[in-house]
Design an enzyme around this catalytic site. Structure first.
Site, PDB file in Angstrom:
ATOM      1  N   ASP A   1       0.895  -0.953   0.103  1.00  0.00           N
ATOM      2  CA  ASP A   1      -0.043  -0.146   0.090  1.00  0.00           C
ATOM      3  C   ASP A   1       1.014   1.414  -0.052  1.00  0.00           C
ATOM      4  O   ASP A   1       0.626   2.299  -0.518  1.00  0.00           O
ATOM      5  CB  ASP A   1      -0.858   0.033   1.169  1.00  0.00           C
ATOM      6  CG  ASP A   1      -2.005   0.874   1.393  1.00  0.00           C
ATOM      7  OD1 ASP A   1      -2.089   1.769   0.381  1.00  0.00           O
ATOM      8  OD2 ASP A   1      -2.916   0.898   1.914  1.00  0.00           O
TER       9      ASP A   1
ATOM     10  N   HIS B   1      -6.215   5.734   7.292  1.00  0.00           N
ATOM     11  CA  HIS B   1      -5.331   6.659   6.547  1.00  0.00           C
ATOM     12  C   HIS B   1      -5.377   7.994   7.210  1.00  0.00           C
ATOM     13  O   HIS B   1      -6.401   8.444   7.864  1.00  0.00           O
ATOM     14  CB  HIS B   1      -5.564   6.647   5.022  1.00  0.00           C
ATOM     15  CG  HIS B   1      -5.309   5.653   4.083  1.00  0.00           C
ATOM     16  ND1 HIS B   1      -4.468   5.946   2.947  1.00  0.00           N
ATOM     17  CD2 HIS B   1      -5.589   4.416   4.275  1.00  0.00           C
ATOM     18  CE1 HIS B   1      -4.219   4.353   2.700  1.00  0.00           C
ATOM     19  NE2 HIS B   1      -4.919   3.655   3.294  1.00  0.00           N
TER      20      HIS B   1
ATOM     21  N   HIS C   1      -8.048  -0.611   9.332  1.00  0.00           N
ATOM     22  CA  HIS C   1      -7.001   0.004   8.587  1.00  0.00           C
ATOM     23  C   HIS C   1      -7.422   1.474   8.112  1.00  0.00           C
ATOM     24  O   HIS C   1      -8.442   1.737   7.537  1.00  0.00           O
ATOM     25  CB  HIS C   1      -6.845  -0.692   7.206  1.00  0.00           C
ATOM     26  CG  HIS C   1      -6.077  -0.208   6.255  1.00  0.00           C
ATOM     27  ND1 HIS C   1      -4.921  -1.202   5.541  1.00  0.00           N
ATOM     28  CD2 HIS C   1      -5.843   1.009   5.504  1.00  0.00           C
ATOM     29  CE1 HIS C   1      -4.349  -0.431   4.580  1.00  0.00           C
ATOM     30  NE2 HIS C   1      -4.765   0.828   4.596  1.00  0.00           N
TER      31      HIS C   1
ATOM     32  N   CYS D   1      -4.319   5.366  -2.009  1.00  0.00           N
ATOM     33  CA  CYS D   1      -4.876   4.962  -3.240  1.00  0.00           C
ATOM     34  C   CYS D   1      -4.613   5.594  -4.432  1.00  0.00           C
ATOM     35  O   CYS D   1      -4.913   6.654  -4.510  1.00  0.00           O
ATOM     36  CB  CYS D   1      -6.256   4.475  -2.982  1.00  0.00           C
ATOM     37  SG  CYS D   1      -7.184   3.772  -4.219  1.00  0.00           S
TER      38      CYS D   1
END
Length: 309
Positions: free
Chosen positions: A17, A210, A208, A241
């Site tokens: 990622d 960000h 998860h 992303c």
């Protein structure tokens, strides 16, 4: 703060990622060096690459080579992200320890990210589960935009729970709920964690986050208070992303570990070595990373009296 767990587990996702959005494409030997530094810091679960189209994510075109170079370290699982049956077959051939099937909680993000709706991905997952089961491999699921979609806005908890239930019915018990573009609020995190606990108690969830809007560690703390004990994070705060606007990095591994250790939660990770790994990552990508503890040191890192002006 309420009751908190004594210990949590962390999957490091910086190699996948984190690197997928970087302009500089790291050669396999640098990825290998970074992976070894993270393992030396105590990581036992690393998402190291993905088997997606090299044309769309050229940074990870060397997926099979990286897995071959890493080999198998006792007690360490190497995960590979896959979006479809073809990616799953490639990951199995490369001998990934765990496959992580990715799908989106909304159709718009799914089409932008994977070229298929969430329900089309769910149908594909059925085939992937059959294939991995026959190969004796484990399949986890990563559910993107589980807290909010940059195209559709808030994602209702009921829709996320319904999709997670359908995934569980296929035989998947480990699932990551991803705040792909940093849209999660404390109330959303609390609501989803409560719904998972009440509606899908046999599921083993990871959260998860960000740090797009500076709330990454806030999300971790709220999730901890709701009993979540598995998290995903990225060395130095790398990541984002490539198919979502305004995407920013993941929650920083060493910053999260520093916070967890300061409130008495064990991680099995060595903070000093994590900071060394973060500096190595910064050197490799060729830019300043967002991690804070790698710059300032731990809270009780003391200086001489002449150090403050």
């Amino acid at each position: 703060m309420g009751r908190l767990p004594d210990r949590v587990s962390i999957t490091e996702v910086g190699l996948r990622d984190g690197l997928q959005i970087e302009k500089r494409i790291l050669p396999p030997d640098e990825k290998l060096a970074l992976a070894k530094a993270l393992i030396d810091a105590g990581h036992t679960s690393l998402e190291v690459t993905s088997f997606v189209s090299p044309a769309r994510v050229p940074q990870l075109a060397d997926a099979a080579d990286v897995l071959a170079a890493l080999g198998h370290t006792p007690g360490v699982e190497l995960k590979a992200l896959v979006p479809n049956i073809r990616g799953a077959e490639r990951a199995l051939a490369a001998k990934a320890d765990v496959l992580v099937f990715v799908l989106s909680a909304t159709d718009t993000h799914g089409v932008r990210n994977l070229n298929r709706s969430s329900h089309e991905s769910l149908a594909e997952l059925r085939e992937v589960v059959t294939t991995t089961s026959a190969a004796g491999a484990r399949i986890d699921v990563s559910l993107s935009v589980a807290f909010g979609c940059p195209f559709e806005g808030d994602v209702p908890v009921e829709e996320v729970i319904d999709l997670a239930g359908r995934i569980q019915q296929l035989g998947v018990s480990r699932m990551s709920f991803c705040d792909t573009t940093g849209m999660a609020t404390p109330r959303q995190i609390q609501a989803l964690a409560e719904a998972l606990r009440e509606r899908l108690p046999e599921l083993d969830p990871a959260f998860h986050f960000h740090n797009t809007r500076g709330l990454g560690l806030v999300g971790v703390l709220v999730a901890l208070q709701e009993g979540i004990v598995r998290f995903e994070s990225s060395v130095g705060g790398l990541g984002g992303c490539p198919f979502a606007p305004s995407a920013a990095g993941n929650v920083c591994t060493e910053d999260m570990v520093h916070m967890l250790h300061e409130i008495g939660i064990e991680t099995g990770l060595d903070l000093t070595r994590l900071m060394e790994a973060a500096r190595l990552a910064e050197q490799f990508v060729g830019r300043t990373l967002d991690g804070q503890v790698m710059k300032s040191g731990p809270r009780l890192h003391l200086h001489g009296r002449d150090g403050c002006k």
